[in-house]
Design an enzyme around this catalytic site. Structure first.
Site, PDB file in Angstrom:
ATOM      1  N   GLU A   1      28.111  26.930  30.619  1.00  0.00           N
ATOM      2  CA  GLU A   1      27.610  26.103  29.503  1.00  0.00           C
ATOM      3  C   GLU A   1      27.663  26.906  28.188  1.00  0.00           C
ATOM      4  O   GLU A   1      27.414  28.128  28.188  1.00  0.00           O
ATOM      5  CB  GLU A   1      26.151  25.760  29.842  1.00  0.00           C
ATOM      6  CG  GLU A   1      25.392  24.945  28.835  1.00  0.00           C
ATOM      7  CD  GLU A   1      23.924  24.742  29.266  1.00  0.00           C
ATOM      8  OE1 GLU A   1      23.441  25.464  30.170  1.00  0.00           O
ATOM      9  OE2 GLU A   1      23.271  23.846  28.702  1.00  0.00           O
TER      10      GLU A   1
ATOM     11  N   LYS B   1      26.089  16.618  27.661  1.00  0.00           N
ATOM     12  CA  LYS B   1      24.975  16.842  28.603  1.00  0.00           C
ATOM     13  C   LYS B   1      23.925  15.736  28.499  1.00  0.00           C
ATOM     14  O   LYS B   1      23.364  15.498  27.417  1.00  0.00           O
ATOM     15  CB  LYS B   1      24.360  18.203  28.305  1.00  0.00           C
ATOM     16  CG  LYS B   1      23.258  18.641  29.271  1.00  0.00           C
ATOM     17  CD  LYS B   1      22.782  20.058  28.901  1.00  0.00           C
ATOM     18  CE  LYS B   1      21.774  20.604  29.897  1.00  0.00           C
ATOM     19  NZ  LYS B   1      21.355  21.981  29.543  1.00  0.00           N
TER      20      LYS B   1
ATOM     21  N   CYS C   1      24.495  22.195  33.515  1.00  0.00           N
ATOM     22  CA  CYS C   1      23.245  22.879  33.806  1.00  0.00           C
ATOM     23  C   CYS C   1      22.122  21.956  34.306  1.00  0.00           C
ATOM     24  O   CYS C   1      22.182  21.483  35.418  1.00  0.00           O
ATOM     25  CB  CYS C   1      22.811  23.712  32.609  1.00  0.00           C
ATOM     26  SG  CYS C   1      21.820  25.129  33.128  1.00  0.00           S
TER      27      CYS C   1
HETATM   28  C1  ACM Z   1      19.760  24.710  31.198  1.00  0.00           C
HETATM   29  O1  ACM Z   1      19.927  23.503  31.280  1.00  0.00           O
HETATM   30  N1  ACM Z   1      20.510  25.451  30.406  1.00  0.00           N
HETATM   31  C2  ACM Z   1      18.736  25.388  32.000  1.00  0.00           C
END
Ligand code: ACM
Length: 261
Positions: free
Chosen positions: A38, A108, A141
């Site tokens: 990420e 995301k 993530c």
């Molecule tokens: C995250 O979503 N970077 C823990």
């Protein structure tokens, strides 16, 4: 199909250094697909939108160009997290590119902790990209903690969950074994290593990137501190067989009328 992850230490605010490192570590990688962490071009711990501005890129700007160039150079598909700016909004995004010039961007869905102060929640919905004989499900993530993410991608047809991560809690690697089993898919979690301190925020990232198979076996796993490209040969079509016993189909046996979602 040879798939891998690149686990490394992106330096906060040092884009050129990060791109040079990615370019070097992917040299002669001899893979079909590599997943990167990420926000791997910018670092993670932002304290203001001003800090983010110069590290961000549009969905057809210099960061997508960089990954497209590496993809062509190495003749491999890539999936990587980057900081996307669209108009005045910042997204914690993930890009898929392949050597044929195909590109997909996923933003995301589930923002974590301070990300909520600076990023807009993803508005693309979940994305599946096809490459060679595989369908790749994109997730970033913290999406891991919502089983709906992996389930949605799997019902959409993903064979391989491509999971770009900056993990700080110790649970995800174990949870991804379950995500693989419950959806009968491969999962590539590409996590970063190292620490960041910016303002009041100090984070240490857990590494331990891994690839799991549809039966929940860990095929390969890095340790918590190494910068490494690891790869393994898999057959994505195995993930399409969803019979768990001769009488149980993983998706068709769901009783949606009893799930109060
Ligand atoms: C995250 O979503 N970077 C823990």
């Amino acid at each position: 199909m040879r798939v891998g992850f690149l686990q490394f230490y992106p330096e906060l605010f040092h884009e050129k250094q990060n791109l040079d490192k990615i370019s070097l570590l992917l040299q002669n990688c001899n893979t079909d697909l590599v997943v990167l962490p990420e926000l791997c071009t910018s670092g993670y711990s932002f304290e203001s939108k001003e800090e983010m501005d110069q590290l961000s890129s549009t969905g057809n700007g210099r960061i997508p160009d960089f990954f497209n160039d590496i993809s062509v150079r190495e003749q491999t598909a890539l999936v990587a997290g980057f900081l996307e700016k669209d108009e005045e909004l910042f997204f914690n995004s993930q890009i898929f590119v392949d050597p044929f010039g195909n590109q997909t961007i996923y933003r995301k869905t589930h923002l974590f902790l301070n990300e909520k102060d600076f990023f807009a929640p993803g508005n693309t919905g979940f994305k599946v990209a096809k490459y060679k004989n595989a369908f790749l499900g994109l997730m970033v993530c913290f999406d891991w903690i919502f089983p709906e993410s992996a389930r949605t991608l799997s019902v959409m047809g993903a064979d391989i969950l491509c999971h770009s991560a900056n993990l700080v809690m110790p649970f995800c690697q174990k949870a991804m074994i379950t995500r693989s089993i419950e959806n009968h898919v491969y999962a590539i979690t590409s996590n970063r290593i190292g620490s960041e301190k910016n303002g009041d925020q100090a984070l240490t990232f857990t590494g331990m990137s891994q690839i799991t198979d549809p039966q929940g076996n860990i095929l390969i796993q890095a340790n918590g501190t190494e910068e490494v490209l690891m790869k393994v040969d898999i057959d994505p079509e195995i993930a399409r067989y969803k019979m768990i016993t001769e009488k149980n189909h993983l998706f068709n046996d769901r009783r949606k009328e009893f799930y109060d979602l």
